[in-house]
Design a protein around this motif. Sequence first.
Motif, PDB file in Angstrom:
ATOM      1  N   LYS A  16       0.411 -10.731  -8.576  1.00 47.93           N
ATOM      2  CA  LYS A  16       1.003  -9.854  -9.583  1.00 47.93           C
ATOM      3  C   LYS A  16       1.412  -8.523  -8.947  1.00 47.93           C
ATOM      4  CE  LYS A  16       0.103  -7.630 -14.063  1.00 47.93           C
ATOM      5  NZ  LYS A  16      -0.894  -7.450 -15.160  1.00 47.93           N
ATOM      6  N   LYS A  17       2.592  -8.064  -9.300  1.00 51.49           N
ATOM      7  CA  LYS A  17       3.029  -6.748  -8.884  1.00 51.49           C
ATOM      8  C   LYS A  17       2.551  -5.734  -9.925  1.00 51.49           C
ATOM      9  CE  LYS A  17       7.023  -3.947  -7.562  1.00 51.49           C
ATOM     10  NZ  LYS A  17       8.508  -3.854  -7.477  1.00 51.49           N
ATOM     11  N   LEU A  18       1.776  -4.745  -9.482  1.00 51.39           N
ATOM     12  CA  LEU A  18       1.195  -3.769 -10.400  1.00 51.39           C
ATOM     13  C   LEU A  18       2.164  -2.611 -10.615  1.00 51.39           C
ATOM     14  CD1 LEU A  18      -2.524  -3.733  -9.171  1.00 51.39           C
ATOM     15  CD2 LEU A  18      -1.280  -5.417 -10.559  1.00 51.39           C
ATOM     16  N   ASP A  19       3.201  -2.896 -11.375  1.00 54.20           N
ATOM     17  CA  ASP A  19       4.247  -1.901 -11.615  1.00 54.20           C
ATOM     18  C   ASP A  19       3.745  -0.683 -12.364  1.00 54.20           C
ATOM     19  OD1 ASP A  19       6.580  -2.906 -10.381  1.00 54.20           O
ATOM     20  OD2 ASP A  19       6.804  -4.390 -11.978  1.00 54.20           O
ATOM     21  N   TYR A  20       2.638  -0.828 -13.059  1.00 49.65           N
ATOM     22  CA  TYR A  20       2.141   0.284 -13.868  1.00 49.65           C
ATOM     23  C   TYR A  20       1.486   1.386 -13.028  1.00 49.65           C
ATOM     24  CZ  TYR A  20      -2.163  -2.488 -13.445  1.00 49.65           C
ATOM     25  OH  TYR A  20      -3.222  -3.232 -12.968  1.00 49.65           O
ATOM     26  N   ILE A  21       1.293   1.156 -11.737  1.00 44.77           N
ATOM     27  CA  ILE A  21       0.717   2.199 -10.884  1.00 44.77           C
ATOM     28  C   ILE A  21       1.742   3.303 -10.675  1.00 44.77           C
ATOM     29  CG2 ILE A  21      -0.138   2.735  -8.570  1.00 44.77           C
ATOM     30  CD1 ILE A  21      -1.412   0.022  -8.476  1.00 44.77           C
ATOM     31  N   ASP A  22       1.327   4.514 -10.952  1.00 39.73           N
ATOM     32  CA  ASP A  22       2.201   5.682 -10.862  1.00 39.73           C
ATOM     33  C   ASP A  22       2.729   5.856  -9.438  1.00 39.73           C
ATOM     34  OD1 ASP A  22       3.147   8.388 -12.010  1.00 39.73           O
ATOM     35  OD2 ASP A  22       1.990   8.976 -10.239  1.00 39.73           O
ATOM     36  N   ASN A  23       4.030   6.102  -9.300  1.00 41.07           N
ATOM     37  CA  ASN A  23       4.650   6.231  -7.984  1.00 41.07           C
ATOM     38  C   ASN A  23       4.136   7.426  -7.196  1.00 41.07           C
ATOM     39  OD1 ASN A  23       6.295   3.945  -8.134  1.00 41.07           O
ATOM     40  ND2 ASN A  23       7.927   5.053  -9.179  1.00 41.07           N
ATOM     41  N   VAL A  24       3.878   8.529  -7.878  1.00 38.78           N
ATOM     42  CA  VAL A  24       3.366   9.716  -7.187  1.00 38.78           C
ATOM     43  C   VAL A  24       1.999   9.419  -6.590  1.00 38.78           C
ATOM     44  CG1 VAL A  24       2.611  12.109  -7.482  1.00 38.78           C
ATOM     45  CG2 VAL A  24       4.681  11.298  -8.641  1.00 38.78           C
ATOM     46  N   TYR A  25       1.136   8.799  -7.382  1.00 39.20           N
ATOM     47  CA  TYR A  25      -0.190   8.418  -6.906  1.00 39.20           C
ATOM     48  C   TYR A  25      -0.089   7.405  -5.769  1.00 39.20           C
ATOM     49  CZ  TYR A  25      -4.797   6.198  -6.917  1.00 39.20           C
ATOM     50  OH  TYR A  25      -6.010   5.674  -6.540  1.00 39.20           O
ATOM     51  N   PHE A  26       0.790   6.420  -5.929  1.00 43.93           N
ATOM     52  CA  PHE A  26       0.973   5.388  -4.910  1.00 43.93           C
ATOM     53  C   PHE A  26       1.406   6.004  -3.581  1.00 43.93           C
ATOM     54  CE2 PHE A  26       3.622   2.286  -2.676  1.00 43.93           C
ATOM     55  CZ  PHE A  26       2.772   1.182  -2.626  1.00 43.93           C
ATOM     56  N   ASN A  27       2.344   6.935  -3.624  1.00 44.19           N
ATOM     57  CA  ASN A  27       2.835   7.572  -2.397  1.00 44.19           C
ATOM     58  C   ASN A  27       1.774   8.446  -1.738  1.00 44.19           C
ATOM     59  OD1 ASN A  27       5.404   6.392  -2.506  1.00 44.19           O
ATOM     60  ND2 ASN A  27       6.192   8.001  -3.858  1.00 44.19           N
ATOM     61  N   LYS A  28       0.900   9.034  -2.539  1.00 42.27           N
ATOM     62  CA  LYS A  28      -0.212   9.811  -1.984  1.00 42.27           C
ATOM     63  C   LYS A  28      -1.174   8.892  -1.227  1.00 42.27           C
ATOM     64  CE  LYS A  28      -0.357  13.753  -5.172  1.00 42.27           C
ATOM     65  NZ  LYS A  28      -1.151  14.454  -6.213  1.00 42.27           N
ATOM     66  N   LEU A  29      -1.432   7.731  -1.808  1.00 46.15           N
ATOM     67  CA  LEU A  29      -2.293   6.766  -1.134  1.00 46.15           C
ATOM     68  C   LEU A  29      -1.665   6.279   0.166  1.00 46.15           C
ATOM     69  CD1 LEU A  29      -3.683   4.487  -4.007  1.00 46.15           C
ATOM     70  CD2 LEU A  29      -4.808   6.404  -2.854  1.00 46.15           C
ATOM     71  N   LEU A  30      -0.359   6.045   0.142  1.00 45.33           N
ATOM     72  CA  LEU A  30       0.328   5.600   1.346  1.00 45.33           C
ATOM     73  C   LEU A  30       0.218   6.640   2.454  1.00 45.33           C
ATOM     74  CD1 LEU A  30       2.086   3.581   2.840  1.00 45.33           C
ATOM     75  CD2 LEU A  30       4.101   4.583   1.730  1.00 45.33           C
ATOM     76  N   SER A  31       0.383   7.906   2.111  1.00 45.37           N
ATOM     77  CA  SER A  31       0.228   8.974   3.103  1.00 45.37           C
ATOM     78  C   SER A  31      -1.197   9.004   3.631  1.00 45.37           C
ATOM     79  CB  SER A  31       0.582  10.327   2.482  1.00 45.37           C
ATOM     80  OG  SER A  31       1.933  10.373   2.097  1.00 45.37           O
ATOM     81  N   ASN A  32      -2.143   8.755   2.742  1.00 46.46           N
ATOM     82  CA  ASN A  32      -3.553   8.763   3.135  1.00 46.46           C
ATOM     83  C   ASN A  32      -3.854   7.653   4.128  1.00 46.46           C
ATOM     84  OD1 ASN A  32      -6.445   7.808   2.896  1.00 46.46           O
ATOM     85  ND2 ASN A  32      -6.597   9.646   1.633  1.00 46.46           N
ATOM     86  N   ILE A  33      -3.389   6.427   3.854  1.00 47.36           N
ATOM     87  CA  ILE A  33      -3.732   5.311   4.721  1.00 47.36           C
ATOM     88  C   ILE A  33      -3.049   5.421   6.086  1.00 47.36           C
ATOM     89  CG2 ILE A  33      -4.131   3.807   2.743  1.00 47.36           C
ATOM     90  CD1 ILE A  33      -1.530   2.433   3.300  1.00 47.36           C
ATOM     91  N   LYS A  34      -1.921   6.080   6.139  1.00 54.28           N
ATOM     92  CA  LYS A  34      -1.265   6.282   7.424  1.00 54.28           C
ATOM     93  C   LYS A  34      -2.073   7.201   8.328  1.00 54.28           C
ATOM     94  CE  LYS A  34       3.529   5.500   5.958  1.00 54.28           C
ATOM     95  NZ  LYS A  34       4.878   6.107   5.777  1.00 54.28           N
ATOM     96  N   ASN A  35      -2.900   8.060   7.714  1.00 55.13           N
ATOM     97  CA  ASN A  35      -3.716   9.007   8.469  1.00 55.13           C
ATOM     98  C   ASN A  35      -5.134   8.515   8.720  1.00 55.13           C
ATOM     99  OD1 ASN A  35      -1.676  11.014   8.668  1.00 55.13           O
ATOM    100  ND2 ASN A  35      -2.094  11.670   6.568  1.00 55.13           N
ATOM    101  N   GLN A  36      -5.442   7.287   8.289  1.00 55.67           N
ATOM    102  CA  GLN A  36      -6.771   6.737   8.541  1.00 55.67           C
ATOM    103  C   GLN A  36      -6.922   6.362  10.016  1.00 55.67           C
ATOM    104  OE1 GLN A  36      -9.422   6.195   6.372  1.00 55.67           O
ATOM    105  NE2 GLN A  36      -8.295   7.237   4.740  1.00 55.67           N
ATOM    106  N   SER A  37      -8.167   6.258  10.465  1.00 53.55           N
ATOM    107  CA  SER A  37      -8.449   5.833  11.836  1.00 53.55           C
ATOM    108  C   SER A  37      -8.479   4.312  11.897  1.00 53.55           C
ATOM    109  CB  SER A  37      -9.794   6.397  12.310  1.00 53.55           C
ATOM    110  OG  SER A  37      -9.761   7.805  12.356  1.00 53.55           O
TER     111      SER A  37
END
Length: 209
Positions: A16-37
């Motif tokens: 399932k594609k979780l379209d209901y996830i807010d884009n702003v929140y999603f993009n913040k998470l993406l930035s976060n995971i790029k900075n993980q070790s």
Amino acid sequence: MNYSILPLFSKPFYVKKLDYIDNVYFNKLLSNIKNQSYKKSDNKFYTTVSKDYSILEKKEFSTLKKHILKEFDFYKNDILKYNNTNFKIVTSWLTKAKKGQISRLHCHKNSMFSGVFYFSVNKEQLNISFENLQRSSYSVESTEYNIYNSSEQKLIVENKTLILFPSEVHHQILENISEKDRYSLAFNVIPDGEYGPINSDSRVNIKVL
């Protein structure tokens, strides 16, 4: 002539594609995971995983965890009818695939169900493959592949796609042919508390820490 085809002992996959996830929140998470070790891979052609195996316990991922658990509850209650059993996510980690990288074919031990959530994918390429290793040793060509004769299923997914599946199913992250790094979150789920047939020698009460 009347006949029946019974797809016995099938492996239920929930996609399932979780379209209901807010884009702003999603993009913040993406930035976060790029900075993980991430761990250093022993082979440059293989994907790397995060050093942290408790990603969904981080405060910034708490909303995503709630979304995943809501979907998992639907999967276990409405599809599998495990309404009387509680489950808990016990491990969660990130996977990073650079151009040309794949993963080994594997399954997840010490787990009943597993899941993948996609953050950054090329929706025009195959991203993951699931294989049936219990198939017949005979190799017979089919004129058309379907759920009855296929031994492998490859999926194309989009960002925000969630896949839930039984942990014993072998799978492989397919080669990333894009210039863009592919990021995904993986996790394992096991029963928590009291479960098993009532008044039987296989009923247990195990509290997951």
